[in-house]
Design an enzyme around this catalytic site. Sequence first.
Site, PDB file in Angstrom:
ATOM      1  N   HIS A  82       0.846  -1.199   0.000  1.00  6.27           N
ATOM      2  CA  HIS A  82       0.000   0.000   0.000  1.00  6.27           C
ATOM      3  C   HIS A  82       0.876   1.242   0.000  1.00  6.27           C
ATOM      4  O   HIS A  82       1.878   1.297   0.694  1.00  6.27           O
ATOM      5  CB  HIS A  82      -0.892   0.005   1.242  1.00  6.27           C
ATOM      6  CG  HIS A  82      -2.086   0.887   1.081  1.00  6.27           C
ATOM      7  ND1 HIS A  82      -3.253   0.449   0.495  1.00  6.27           N
ATOM      8  CD2 HIS A  82      -2.299   2.176   1.410  1.00  6.27           C
ATOM      9  CE1 HIS A  82      -4.128   1.438   0.489  1.00  6.27           C
ATOM     10  NE2 HIS A  82      -3.575   2.507   1.030  1.00  6.27           N
ATOM     11  N   ASP A 161     -13.285   3.209   7.188  1.00  8.99           N
ATOM     12  CA  ASP A 161     -12.214   3.952   6.511  1.00  8.99           C
ATOM     13  C   ASP A 161     -12.732   4.519   5.193  1.00  8.99           C
ATOM     14  O   ASP A 161     -12.412   5.654   4.846  1.00  8.99           O
ATOM     15  CB  ASP A 161     -10.979   3.068   6.255  1.00  8.99           C
ATOM     16  CG  ASP A 161      -9.975   3.807   5.369  1.00  8.99           C
ATOM     17  OD1 ASP A 161      -9.538   4.891   5.778  1.00  8.99           O
ATOM     18  OD2 ASP A 161      -9.690   3.343   4.249  1.00  8.99           O
ATOM     19  N   ARG A 168     -12.352  12.986   4.221  1.00 10.35           N
ATOM     20  CA  ARG A 168     -11.044  13.652   4.366  1.00 10.35           C
ATOM     21  C   ARG A 168     -10.622  14.279   3.044  1.00 10.35           C
ATOM     22  O   ARG A 168     -10.046  15.367   3.016  1.00 10.35           O
ATOM     23  CB  ARG A 168      -9.983  12.637   4.829  1.00 10.35           C
ATOM     24  CG  ARG A 168     -10.147  12.237   6.282  1.00 10.35           C
ATOM     25  CD  ARG A 168      -9.302  11.006   6.607  1.00 10.35           C
ATOM     26  NE  ARG A 168      -7.909  11.214   6.354  1.00 10.35           N
ATOM     27  CZ  ARG A 168      -7.079  10.264   5.902  1.00 10.35           C
ATOM     28  NH1 ARG A 168      -7.503   9.039   5.679  1.00 10.35           N
ATOM     29  NH2 ARG A 168      -5.816  10.533   5.685  1.00 10.35           N
ATOM     30  N   SER A 183      -5.914   4.510   8.423  1.00  9.34           N
ATOM     31  CA  SER A 183      -6.558   4.234   7.144  1.00  9.34           C
ATOM     32  C   SER A 183      -5.819   3.113   6.397  1.00  9.34           C
ATOM     33  O   SER A 183      -6.418   2.136   5.938  1.00  9.34           O
ATOM     34  CB  SER A 183      -6.562   5.530   6.317  1.00  9.34           C
ATOM     35  OG  SER A 183      -6.860   5.286   4.986  1.00  9.34           O
ATOM     36  N   LYS A 187      -7.098  -1.100   6.291  1.00  9.53           N
ATOM     37  CA  LYS A 187      -7.413  -1.779   5.013  1.00  9.53           C
ATOM     38  C   LYS A 187      -6.565  -3.030   4.842  1.00  9.53           C
ATOM     39  O   LYS A 187      -7.032  -4.047   4.348  1.00  9.53           O
ATOM     40  CB  LYS A 187      -7.133  -0.826   3.836  1.00  9.53           C
ATOM     41  CG  LYS A 187      -8.268   0.133   3.554  1.00  9.53           C
ATOM     42  CD  LYS A 187      -8.105   0.786   2.195  1.00  9.53           C
ATOM     43  CE  LYS A 187      -7.072   1.870   2.180  1.00  9.53           C
ATOM     44  NZ  LYS A 187      -7.513   3.174   2.641  1.00  9.53           N
TER      45      LYS A 187
END
Length: 434
Positions: A82, A161, A168, A183, A187
């Site tokens: 990620h 999230d 956001r 966040s 995930k």
Amino acid sequence: MKIVDVIEKKKKGLALTEEEIKFFIDGIMNGTVEDYQASALLMAVYFKGMNLDETTWLTKYMVESGEILDLSKISNNIVDKHSTGGVGDKITLMFLPLMAAADLYTAKLSGRGLGHTGGTIDKLEAIPNFRTDLSIEEFKNKVKEHKTAIAAQTLSLAPADGKLYALRDVTSTVDIIPMIASSVVSKKIASGANHIVLDVKYGSGAFIKTPEEAQKLSEIMVEVGKRLNRNICAVISSMNQPLGRAIGNSVEVQEVIEFLKGNMESDLKEITYTLCQTAFEKTGKCANKEEAWKYLDEMISSGKALEKFKEIVASQGGDVAIFDDYTKLPQASIKYEVKATCDGYVKNIDALKVAKACKNLGAGRDRKSDPIDYSAGIYLTQKYSEPVMAGETIAVIYTNKEETIKGAEELILEAFEISDEEPKAQSLIYKIIH
Ligand code: URA
């Protein structure tokens, strides 16, 4: 408990309790916390921060807001990757086929564009008919069959999230270390991987501006992972300049296909290969950099990685004709060339300015419900350290909105720093935190 009291407490800089954080996340999920209240709390966190306990609870309840995938029947060696977000950051689209070509499983839950940065899901949706709204069963089956699958956050996986992420994006509350940490990590935990490799960016085009802050974010994510029983490592790299030459959705997909065909930009290669190498070392696939990079070169030169990407696109319903004919990807009606105003070498290209130009061309969102124009984007014909001559094209703008061209051109010209001296080659990697 009342959400207004929780907001008030954070506004005063006090640490929230586990119950208060659970109340906030539950409220987002059951609708008793309104978007404007969640936004107020986010802004309070921006100014007052969160400690490691609060960040861990936030992550935990974000994970528990949905299902947690159990992929242990498929493999105990499932990797996930990620990025904390960048400009021209298309690394996932090369990482996944390379991992699958190397016979390693990846299960990837991705996001849409956030703030000025692009999102992998938006890039994939530029491919006609590509489906990212996979159900849990479909996601699992595809991982099993093709060694990889990529899905947008649905109502089922870390949905809290998903809701906060969209808020956001449009309330200027993206660049908050505990929010980014929770966040990303929520995930990754929800999608069931046991080896998590994080691509942490710093610099003008990232949410985190300095390598020191990026290190702090990395250490928090590694620690939150540890507290929630996940093994995380973080590769920290510079995002001062856009990655690769393409910025925008359609153009980036095209650059990914070129990469997998062997036409690799050196910055894309450095980051993609380093992340794959880290995953190879974690899973025992390769022992060191030399072995890993040689293996990756073979996956590219043999065409295996390209074939894997085709397989992923086909398995998720996308049109594979794009591999041989880029005009099958969304095309902008206007193509405009930006010219250099002096001679010299490219010393810097400010990623944030390029990202803002790209968003204004139609590639990003201002409100969470805004549609995006997949064909809008920028292609940098000149990059760091390359020579330019006055009047020569340095970038190409793609858009359907004529009125945005002038502003984008100005931003691109401001982004390019041209110097008389040829800049030295530089590594983008700052540190790897295990
Ligand atoms: N990527 C995410 O998934 N979340 C963030 O907050 C930032 C980048």
